[in-house]
Write an enzyme that holds these catalytic residues in place. Structure first.
Site, PDB file in Angstrom:
ATOM      1  N   SER A  99       0.822  -1.216   0.000  1.00 41.91           N
ATOM      2  CA  SER A  99       0.000   0.000   0.000  1.00 41.91           C
ATOM      3  C   SER A  99       0.855   1.266   0.000  1.00 41.91           C
ATOM      4  O   SER A  99       2.008   1.259   0.435  1.00 41.91           O
ATOM      5  CB  SER A  99      -0.898   0.038   1.234  1.00 41.91           C
ATOM      6  OG  SER A  99      -1.711  -1.099   1.269  1.00 41.91           O
TER       7      SER A  99
HETATM    8  N1  SAH Z   1      -0.196  -5.602   3.878  1.00 43.46           N
HETATM    9  C1  SAH Z   1       0.609  -5.845   2.710  1.00 43.46           C
HETATM   10  C2  SAH Z   1      -0.059  -5.500   1.411  1.00 43.46           C
HETATM   11  C3  SAH Z   1      -1.234  -6.285   1.184  1.00 43.46           C
HETATM   12  S1  SAH Z   1      -1.758  -6.587  -0.443  1.00 43.46           S
HETATM   13  C4  SAH Z   1       1.929  -5.147   2.779  1.00 43.46           C
HETATM   14  O1  SAH Z   1       2.168  -4.373   3.711  1.00 43.46           O
HETATM   15  O2  SAH Z   1       2.739  -5.366   1.884  1.00 43.46           O
HETATM   16  C5  SAH Z   1      -3.002  -7.712   0.035  1.00 43.46           C
HETATM   17  C6  SAH Z   1      -2.489  -9.057   0.397  1.00 43.46           C
HETATM   18  O3  SAH Z   1      -3.597  -9.804   0.876  1.00 43.46           O
HETATM   19  C7  SAH Z   1      -1.935  -9.833  -0.782  1.00 43.46           C
HETATM   20  O4  SAH Z   1      -0.654 -10.278  -0.503  1.00 43.46           O
HETATM   21  C8  SAH Z   1      -2.920 -10.980  -0.939  1.00 43.46           C
HETATM   22  O5  SAH Z   1      -2.339 -12.165  -1.404  1.00 43.46           O
HETATM   23  C9  SAH Z   1      -3.436 -11.136   0.482  1.00 43.46           C
HETATM   24  N2  SAH Z   1      -4.729 -11.827   0.598  1.00 43.46           N
HETATM   25  C10 SAH Z   1      -5.792 -11.757  -0.218  1.00 43.46           C
HETATM   26  N3  SAH Z   1      -6.788 -12.527   0.245  1.00 43.46           N
HETATM   27  C11 SAH Z   1      -6.351 -13.088   1.392  1.00 43.46           C
HETATM   28  C12 SAH Z   1      -6.922 -13.989   2.334  1.00 43.46           C
HETATM   29  N4  SAH Z   1      -8.150 -14.472   2.187  1.00 43.46           N
HETATM   30  N5  SAH Z   1      -6.178 -14.346   3.403  1.00 43.46           N
HETATM   31  C13 SAH Z   1      -4.918 -13.873   3.569  1.00 43.46           C
HETATM   32  N6  SAH Z   1      -4.319 -13.041   2.696  1.00 43.46           N
HETATM   33  C14 SAH Z   1      -5.033 -12.639   1.633  1.00 43.46           C
END
Ligand code: SAH
Length: 250
Positions: A99
């Site tokens: 993000s």
């Molecule tokens: N917080 C992260 C960015 C998140 S992007 C950072 O600081 O880099 C969103 C992330 O959520 C992605 O890596 C995606 O694979 C994950 N995601 C999506 N659905 C999910 C789920 N059901 N459970 C766990 N992770 C999930």
């Protein structure tokens, strides 16, 4: 006169040699700070906090300090390090993104995290948001659904000595029953509804920040608060854009 010119010529040579040497070292630390931080990135990070975060009214000193301390460039792919402190999200592979710094700071501040808190994150991604939270709270549990991303984040966090974060590969929709209830929950992927297991695993008096809406349409950052008596209040905070919360079987 001839002697003077000779001496100056030598001095000039020594000067050139020393300048070339210092340039070479400063460039090396800029291009290859593979482990740890460098002065150059630190300067960029402090500038990022002033221009992108303080300037947009984030006041919580703990959040600002965490954003100054966590080396964001170590959480993005090597070829993106030069862009790590820009005012935007960045790709981290597998169609996912880290993000924008302001959103990380904003969501962290929204949770009003305290030092004795236990936090839970859905969507580890690069591990950056977890690292920022871990500077403030006692313990962070985080779940990632894409195995290679979760494994890379776990390795990175260990190498950078973030020892109060535990990463799990799995579907964060269900929370992490074993360590619940949590003082704060942060969901960094957008869902079309607030997952009931997460509401259940939020402590009384706790807060959850979650983007809610359609995967590629309008999403709203919501703040869910559970009172000491267990009453739930949900507020619409900000329009946002997040990658979708995945469900394994879909
Ligand atoms: N917080 C992260 C960015 C998140 S992007 C950072 O600081 O880099 C969103 C992330 O959520 C992605 O890596 C995606 O694979 C994950 N995601 C999506 N659905 C999910 C789920 N059901 N459970 C766990 N992770 C999930």
């Amino acid at each position: 006169m001839r002697v003077l010119i000779k001496i100056n010529y030598r001095l000039l040579l020594v000067f050139c040699f020393l300048s070339a040497l210092s340039l070479c070292f400063s460039n090396l630390s800029y291009c290859f700070p593979l482990h740890g931080d460098s002065e150059r990135y630190k300067k960029l990070r402090y500038k990022m906090v002033n221009n992108q975060i303080v300037a947009r009214d984030i006041y919580d000193q703990k959040v600002l300090q965490a954003m100054r301390d966590v080396p964001r460039h170590m959480f993005v792919p090597k070829e993106r390090r030069r862009s790590a402190y820009k005012d935007s999200p960045l790709p981290i592979g597998y169609g996912q993104t880290i993000s924008q710094p302001y959103i990380v700071a904003f969501m962290t501040e929204l949770l009003k995290p305290e030092k004795d808190d236990v936090a839970f994150e859905v969507g580890t991604g690069s591990g950056y948001q977890a690292a920022v939270l871990s500077q403030i709270v006692e313990k962070v549990y985080t779940v990632e659904i894409i195995t290679p991303l979760g494994e890379a984040a776990e390795k990175r966090l260990k190498e950078l000595n973030y020892n109060n974060i535990t990463v799990k590969i799995g579907d964060g929709y269900y929370g992490w029953e074993k360590y619940a209830p949590f003082d704060c929950i942060i969901v960094t992927a957008a869902s079309d509804h607030i997952p009931p297991p997460l509401i259940k695993q939020l402590k009384n008096g706790g807060k959850m920040a979650i983007p809610v809406g359609h995967p590629f349409g309008v999403q709203n950052l919501m703040l869910l608060e559970k009172s000491e008596e267990g009453e739930i209040k949900i507020r619409n905070i900000l329009p946002v854009r997040f990658v979708p919360l995945r469900r394994k079987w879909k």
